[in-house]
Structures are given as C-alpha cells and as structure tokens.
Design a protein around this motif. Structure first.
Motif, PDB file in Angstrom:
ATOM      1  N   SER A  13       0.829  -1.206   0.000  1.00  0.00           N
ATOM      2  CA  SER A  13       0.000   0.000   0.000  1.00  0.00           C
ATOM      3  C   SER A  13       0.856   1.245   0.000  1.00  0.00           C
ATOM      4  CB  SER A  13      -0.940  -0.011   1.210  1.00  0.00           C
ATOM      5  OG  SER A  13      -0.226  -0.113   2.400  1.00  0.00           O
ATOM      6  N   LEU A  17       0.967   4.398  -2.722  1.00  0.00           N
ATOM      7  CA  LEU A  17       0.964   5.790  -2.275  1.00  0.00           C
ATOM      8  C   LEU A  17       2.126   6.556  -2.886  1.00  0.00           C
ATOM      9  CD1 LEU A  17      -0.376   7.827  -0.342  1.00  0.00           C
ATOM     10  CD2 LEU A  17       1.289   7.118   1.381  1.00  0.00           C
ATOM     11  N   SER A  20       1.128   7.974  -6.194  1.00  0.00           N
ATOM     12  CA  SER A  20      -0.110   8.692  -6.471  1.00  0.00           C
ATOM     13  C   SER A  20      -0.559   9.677  -5.426  1.00  0.00           C
ATOM     14  CB  SER A  20      -1.234   7.677  -6.664  1.00  0.00           C
ATOM     15  OG  SER A  20      -1.341   6.860  -5.519  1.00  0.00           O
ATOM     16  N   ILE A  21       0.175   9.865  -4.348  1.00  0.00           N
ATOM     17  CA  ILE A  21      -0.427  10.678  -3.295  1.00  0.00           C
ATOM     18  C   ILE A  21      -0.490  12.148  -3.644  1.00  0.00           C
ATOM     19  CG2 ILE A  21       1.717  11.119  -2.004  1.00  0.00           C
ATOM     20  CD1 ILE A  21       0.092  10.721   0.545  1.00  0.00           C
ATOM     21  N   ASN A 680      -5.563   6.219  -0.719  1.00  0.00           N
ATOM     22  CA  ASN A 680      -4.729   6.541  -1.875  1.00  0.00           C
ATOM     23  C   ASN A 680      -5.594   6.766  -3.119  1.00  0.00           C
ATOM     24  OD1 ASN A 680      -2.747   5.794  -0.047  1.00  0.00           O
ATOM     25  ND2 ASN A 680      -2.595   3.717  -0.863  1.00  0.00           N
ATOM     26  N   PRO A 681      -5.328   7.825  -3.874  1.00  0.00           N
ATOM     27  CA  PRO A 681      -4.447   8.936  -3.547  1.00  0.00           C
ATOM     28  C   PRO A 681      -5.226  10.194  -3.179  1.00  0.00           C
ATOM     29  CG  PRO A 681      -4.834   8.920  -5.895  1.00  0.00           C
ATOM     30  CD  PRO A 681      -5.749   7.857  -5.300  1.00  0.00           C
ATOM     31  N   ILE A 852       3.326   7.433   4.675  1.00  0.00           N
ATOM     32  CA  ILE A 852       1.990   6.911   4.936  1.00  0.00           C
ATOM     33  C   ILE A 852       1.647   7.032   6.419  1.00  0.00           C
ATOM     34  CG2 ILE A 852       2.762   4.541   5.310  1.00  0.00           C
ATOM     35  CD1 ILE A 852       0.335   3.589   3.856  1.00  0.00           C
TER      36      ILE A 852
END
Length: 856
Positions: A13, A17, A20-21, A680-681, A852
């Motif tokens: 995960s 992230l 794409s965060i 996300n995101p 994260i």
C-alpha cells in the motif's frame, strides 16, 4: 494474517501511495520519503552531518511504518536515531507538506496550531507572526518576560536566546524546514525541556534539489515570496533560500516586515559528512500590545498607546559533522556562533502624579507610590521623597495639571552565543541483545548586554505619545522630552545597563536495550549545570550584580512493547529543570518591579524550576482499513509536576510592570487522542482531541492589582485553581481531497474551550470565551512546472481573542478612558491569500511521496 503478510500488505500500500499521493507529481524536492517519521532523533545532535541521514529521510521502504521493527541490516541508524516503536514517550512531527498547506501565512506555528494535539497559540502582541506557542501548558514565546517551558533546537543548536530564553520562530524560513519533531519526556534536550523539546531540522542540498520560486499576497496588503535552490555535485551539495514578507497589518499602526537568508554547504564521503550553515534574518513589527475592550468594542482594529515597535535581528554560522568510526561506532557534533539583537520602543502610560504633600518636593513630578510600603522605621517624608522623578542631570521636573503623562520606553538587548556539542553512539550487541548507546555533552556560552531607559512624554488624544514640550493639544509642558528618567530611590522606574554572561554545560547518556523482539527498555540521564553572571553598570541597582549557579541530574526510564504491527505500547518517567533567566533573576523584587521588558532592578535569588513527567500511551497503524485506506492512531495520558515554578506577578500601575517569583508547585496533566486516515491517492482526514488540566498546587496570596475582583490588589490562589490562558479542551479536524488529479482542496477547523485572563490566577472573573477557527486551502497544478495555491484563514470571520489581561481603569487622554479593566488582542479576521510556485527545468524532480504514517 501473519506478521510477514501484514508487513507485506503495508509495503504494497505504501508503494501505491508513492506513485499517487500528490497531484501533478511535480515538485522540486527529494527530501520527503515514506519512512520519514519512522525514525526520530532523540537528542539535539541526532545523527549529525546536516540531518541528511538516510534513516531519517529513507529512500528505501524498510521502515514505512513506525510500529514495524527495523529489518536487520536494512538501514544503518546513527547517533541518537531510534525507530518510533522504541521511543517511550510522545513524538509529534510536522513535515514539509504540512507546512506547505499553510504557505500563505508564512508561519510554521500556523501548522502547529492547525494540526498538532495539545498546542494552542496565545497572541499577546496582536500579530500572527509573533505568537506564543503553548504545548501541554508550557510556552515558547518571542516576548521577553514570558516564562519559557520548552527547549527549541535548530540543526542541533539551542535557539532559546541567551537573555530571556525567548524563541523567535518568525526568523526561521518555513520553506527551508525539513521536519519538526516535538519530543516529550526526554531530559537529553537539556534546560527548558520541561514541557518538551521542539527539534527543527532544516533542508540541505543532499535532501532537496531543484530551483523554485514562489510569490503570494493578499489581505492587509501582504506581499511575500521566496527563492529556493538545491544542488548536488559529486560529493558536494549546496542549498540556498531567501524570502521576504511585508504587510500593513490588520490593526492600526501594525506593519510587519520580515527578511530571511539561509544557506548550507555540504560534503559527504563514504564514512563522513560535514555541513557549513549560515542564517541571517531580520523582522520589524508595530503596535505590539493588547487593547482595552472598551476600545475594541468600538473598533476591532483599535490599539492602545503608541509608538510600539520591535526590531529583531539574528545571525548564525554553524559547522556540523559526522564520522563513522567503525561499523557500530559513530561520532557527531556541531559548533556555532550566534548573534542576537532586539530593540523595543514602547509608548506607555506614565503613572506619574504630583509629589505628595508629605514629601519635600510638592509641585514636582513624582512616580505613583501605589503598591509600595515604607520600610521598617522609615518616615513618611523619606518614603515619599524616594518617588521624585529626576532627569539625566538629576534635575527635577515641574508638575503640570491636567496633563496625561506618558513615557517612551526603549530597550536594547544584545547577545553573542557560542558553543557546541559532541556525541558518540554505539550499536554493538550486549549479552547478545540489540542495544543502542549514546553519550554526549554540550557547551552553550553567551555574553549579553541589556540597556533600557524612559523618556517623558504626553499621551495625545489619538493615543500617540509625543515628547515635544510644545504640544498642540495641551500647550507648553515643561520637562517633556527628558530622557533617562529615574526616581530618587531608583524605585519603579530607572535606566538600566546590565552586562553579563551565561554558561550552560550538559553531559548525557542513554541506552536502549531490546530485551526481546517486542520489548525495549530505555534508561538515561542528563547533568545540567548553569552559571549566570550579571553586573549592574548604572549604580542604581547594585544588587543586580551577582553570580548564580544551578545544578541538577535528570534521569529517564521507559519501555515500549510491540504487541503487533498495529499496536505499540509506551511508558516513561523523566525529570527536567530550567534555570531562571538573567531577566528573571534581575527582576524578582516586588519592591522594585520591572517595566517589562524595560528595566532591571535588584533581586532576591530565584530557585531553579524542576519537573517530574509521567507518560503512558499506545499508538499504531491499521493498513487496508475501509476502502484500502490506512489508519494511524495514538492515545496517551501525561502528567508533569513542577516545583518552584516561576511566574510573572503584576504590580499597580502600568500593566507591563511586573516581577517574578517562585511558587511552590504547579501541575499540567491531560489526555491526547489523535487519528489520521489516508485513502490513496485522493483523501486525507485527521482529527484529534486534547485535554490539558493546568493547575496551581498551593494556597498562597499573590498580587494582581488591576484584577477587578482583587482584595486591595491581592488575590487568593487555592490548590486546583487553573493557570491562565490555557484552554482545558481543544479539538482539531480537517481533510484534504483531490477533486481532480491536479486540483486539491482542504478544510480544517480548530476549537478551543474558554480560559482565564492573565492576572486572574484565583479564577474569579469571566473567562476568555471559547472559540473556533476554520481555514480553507486549495492548490492546482497548472503544468508540471507551475502551481497556484490559495488560503482563507478564519473563514467564518469569527471574532475571538487568545490573550487577555487587566489594565488600570481611569482617564487616559482627551475623552478616552478605561472603564472595563479587561484588555485583549483580537484574532485576525477573515483573510485571503493566493500565489503561485514555479519549478524550473524541463523535467522538475518528482515529489517524493509523503509518509503513509505521519501521526501517532
């Protein structure tokens, strides 16, 4: 699900992230990575070498979650670096991305106030750039005279200034901050770390590369901008930023001007790293004081007497370094020189009257003798005579009827600080168990000077204090413009000139032993020694001359237990202390109060403040929680008991006049609960709550002469009474949401319960009302190089105050008078800021993803 499976899901995960965060994925930096807050420096020196440790700024995914133990051999930890799951106390962290959300404020404290549990801001100056940071009821303030209960470090050096331990957060360029950790219950951070330590780590060329410019502006004529540049060339790095801000302020006569330069030259070899760092900054502010509520009810922008200006300058040059001696030993340290200068010009009510008929000087101007009592055996004539006002040439000043006398008080504080730290760390196994041992020492020395004087003036009907004897409102006033005012007995008001020096020495050691793969035990101590010397150079206050020494050993003991990757338990006990500042030591006599920060007088010696802190809590991360999101959480309780706490006591007359005294005991205790949820995101949501119960733990009579419910100036404090200006309850919540891949929108709100006015330590008066403030943020990635952003603060235009005290009622000037003794500084009304950021280069360096795990 097995631990390995759970860890794998978390790594997966986090990888999503990483891609794409952030909208636009165009950002000229490489400093913020997934594991950024999995590792925390537990001493000011940290890992040394310019805070570019790969463990603190991970470019590997080995430590993405603070509750996952470090994989053996994955990343070398250096110095005092520790994974969070082995730190037996609370850590709050502010990242570059969080500061960027509040970019329009140009103020790192805005981020603290918006998101950190246990933090509230108190604005005694009426300017959002110069507010007090209160954490768990302890303060770091830029205002001389405020008792300081937080230690603050920048790149490993102490920036509590030498004379009054003040902290000027406004002189730190926000865009240059890499991360800020607030560490509690850790005496290794030395003097003033009673409520905790604020550890600020700045960027350098190894942690940030690119070229970026930003310009923004908005309400109250604000214009601001910065340039940021970072580069790596072979083993060398260079980082530079410069910024400036100017606005007219939202209150009358309330401008702000700030300029800051910061640079870092770095060198890195396979087993060493060194940085040469420089900082130069200057700020100028006007109208820095609270306003009577009688005036703000008519006009919220109203101020009290003026001029009120403050000019602050600071310059620092620093060398930091780190050498790996062996695979398990490393050595780190720093050395610095720091220069600080502050000039304060303040127009005040003069508190003068015609000399008493029982004196020998009837018809001359005297200082008001309210609140003073004759010494044993002193005649009334001798007592009254000592309040005669004299000028520089010992001349008397004729009294003129129906004239509202005032003063223009000036202070000049200068200090030159120098010192350094040296720290060794070892990670050899002990009895076959993983172990981390750190030993170090620090030397902080400073020479300081403080000068103050008062010039006789008159309060004009527009509240301007002028010194020209030919006054357009009152006619000719003999004696106006007389400088270096003093009383015959040097009581109440006298010029001061004090020189002195501080020497603070520290020796510390800590050890963390992994008893099992789940249980870690920490123990340590710090020895603090303070030597404070001051010399009166006027002859008016010979008792100021003296030497004071303070010594204390502060222990630390704690443990953490890793139940599973989703749950980490921590608990600790620690002690701490702070020495009285030179300002407090020189202003501890109720019979010779200081016009803070404008005079120094004789002192009975103050005792050092000592604290005992107990803390327990749990924290963790739950991956794949609701729609694949990740939930981080924390809950804890704390208590800090202080002995010989130092508080500021008001005296009759000007509200700025006060002295310091020890009180037997105070307590701060509370609960903190926080959570953050990331999907996300597109979505980030956070919420936290803090209960802070700050109370006096004694029964005693204190002075508060302007308190309307006092008994002839006396108030009776009982055990359990609340400490003023600290709200019991605070709630903070907010979200950020990607409306489109390039457009991000956010809203946040903070709510605080009521608190008592300063001077209402007996809790008898109406409180400052509870309040909330809501802010809106947005940004849009126009191209891969260009971003535009906006910020609206106090979205609902809520009218509230975070600071209040009492003033002496009565006529002021012309038709102006004070009937209600309450004075407050109202918060800034609805304000709108907008700007743009441009990142140069055909392919700007992609923004490394935010961690994260950020809040626990």
């Amino acid at each position: 699900m097995s631990r390995r499976t759970l860890r794998g899901s978390m790594l997966a995960s986090a990888s999503v992230l990483a891609l794409s965060i952030a909208p636009g994925a165009a950002r000229a930096q490489q400093s913020v990575t997934l594991g950024e807050i999995s590792v925390v420096s537990t001493s000011p020196v940290g890992a040394g070498g310019g805070n570019s440790s790969p463990a603190l700024n991970l470019d590997r995914a080995a430590q993405i979650a603070p509750t996952v133990p470090v994989a053996p051999g994955s990343v070398r930890l250096r110095g005092s670096e520790q994974p969070l799951n082995k730190i037996p106390s609370t850590v709050e962290t502010i990242t570059t991305r969080q500061i960027d959300v509040d970019r329009g404020t140009d103020n790192i404290l805005a981020t603290f106030a918006r998101e950190t549990p246990g933090v509230n801001l108190s604005d005694s100056q009426g300017n959002s750039n110069r507010v007090d940071l209160n954490y768990r009821g302890f303060t770091a303030s830029p205002v001389q005279g405020v008792p300081q209960g937080l230690a603050v470090y920048q790149n490993g050096i102490r920036i509590n200034e030498a004379f009054g331990d003040v902290v000027n957060f406004d002189l730190i360029p926000p865009q240059a901050v890499q991360r800020i950790d607030v560490v509690t219950g850790n005496p290794v951070f030395g003097l003033n770390a009673i409520g905790g330590a604020v550890n600020i780590q700045m960027k350098n060329g190894f942690t940030w590369q690119g070229t970026e410019i930003s310009a923004f502006g908005g309400s109250d004529g604000r214009t601001a901008g910065y340039l940021e540049y970072g580069k790596v060339s072979d083993n060398w790095s260079f980082y530079f930023t410069g910024d400036g801000l100017n606005d007219r302020g939202w209150r009358y006569e309330n401008p702000s001007t700030i300029g800051r330069l910061y640079a870092d030259l770095g060198y890195r070899a396979q087993d060493s790293e060194f940085h040469l760092i420089g900082l130069a900054a200057r700020s100028f502010y006007g109208a820095a004081a609270a306003t009577p509520v009688d005036f703000t009810h008519v006009d919220p922008r109203a101020i009290f007497t003026y001029p009120q200006t403050q000019t602050t300058e600071v310059g620092t040059i620093q060398l930091t370094g780190r050498v790996d001696i062996s695979p398990t030993w490393d050595l780190a340290g720093n050395a610095y020189f720091r220069r600080f200068s502050e000039r304060y010009v303040d127009g005040n009510d003069g508190n003068f009257e015609q000399c008493s008929s029982r004196s020998s000087f009837r018809g001359s101007l005297c200082y008001q003798d309210d609140g003073f009592s004759p010494s044993a055996g002193q005649s009334q004539n001798a007592f009254r005579n000592q309040f005669l006002l004299l000028g520089q040439q010992n001349q008397r000043i004729p009294f003129t009827r129906n004239v509202p006398y005032g003063t223009i008080d000036t202070t000049q504080t200068e200090s030159q600080g120098y010192g350094g730290s040296l720290q060794a760390a070892n990670r050899d196994r002990v009895f076959g168990l993983p172990n981390s041992f750190v030993i170090g020492g620090s030397v902080d020395a400073a020479d300081y000077s403080f000068k103050s004087s008062s010039t006789l003036g008159v309060i004009n009907p527009n509240l301007l204090i002028s010194t020209d004897p030919s006054n357009p409102y009152y006619g000719n006033i003999p004696g106006l413009g007389t400088p270096y005012l003093r009383t015959l007995g040097a009581l109440g008001i006298a010029p001061s000139s004090v020189a002195g020096s501080n020497l603070y020495l520290g020796l510390y050691a800590t050890d963390t032993l992994d008893v099992t793969d789940r249980l870690s035990l920490t123990a340590g101590f710090r020895l603090n020694y303070a030597h404070i010397r001051s010399v009166d150079q006027t002859g008016f206050s010979p008792d100021v001359t003296g030497t004071h020494e303070y010594t204390k050993v502060n222990p630390l003991a704690g443990l953490t237990y890793q139940f599973d990757p989703a749950l980490n338990l921590y608990g600790s006990y620690s002690e701490s202390n702070r020495a009285p500042t030179p300002l407090e030591l020189a202003c501890a006599n109720p019979n010779q109060p200081c016009l803070l920060p404008n005079s120094l007088v004789a002192d009975p010696p103050l005792k050092q403040v000592t604290g005992q802190t107990y803390e327990v809590g749990f924290r963790g991360v739950i991956p794949n929680f609701l729609s694949g999101g990740n939930l981080t959480y924390k809950a804890g309780v704390f208590r800090t008991d202080l002995k010989n706490d130092i508080i500021q006591i008001a005296v009759a007359g000007n509200a700025a006049r006060a002295y310091y005294t020890n009180v037997p005991a105070t307590r701060r205790q509370g609960i903190e609960v926080s959570a953050e949820y990331v999907v996300n995101p597109d979505l980030l949501v956070y919420a936290n709550y803090a209960l802070i119960d700050a109370t006096y733990q004694f029964d005693q009579t204190l002075s508060s002469p302007n308190n309307p419910l006092s008994d002839d100036g006396a108030i009776f404090v009982h055990k359990g009474n609340k400490i003023p200006l600290i709200p019991d309850h605070q709630i903070k919540a907010g979200f950020e949401y990607n409306i489109t891949p390039n457009w991000r929108f956010g809203l946040n709100v903070s709510a605080f319960s009521s608190s008592y006015f300063r001077g209402d330590d007996s809790n008898l008066n109406r409180k400052l009302p509870a309040y909330y403030v809501m802010n809106l943020t947005t940004k849009y990635q126009v191209t891969k190089n260009l971003e535009i952003f906006g910020l609206i603060t106090n979205l609902t235009n809520n009218r509230y105050a975070t600071f209040g005290t009492f003033a002496e009622p009565g006529a002021i000037a012309g038709n102006l008078s004070i009937n209600d003794p309450r004075t407050t500084t109202l918060a800034q009304p609805l304000s709108i800021y907008a700007g743009l950021t441009y990142r140069f280069g055909p392919e700007p360096v992609a923004m490394a993803p935010e961690p994260i795990i950020r809040k626990y």
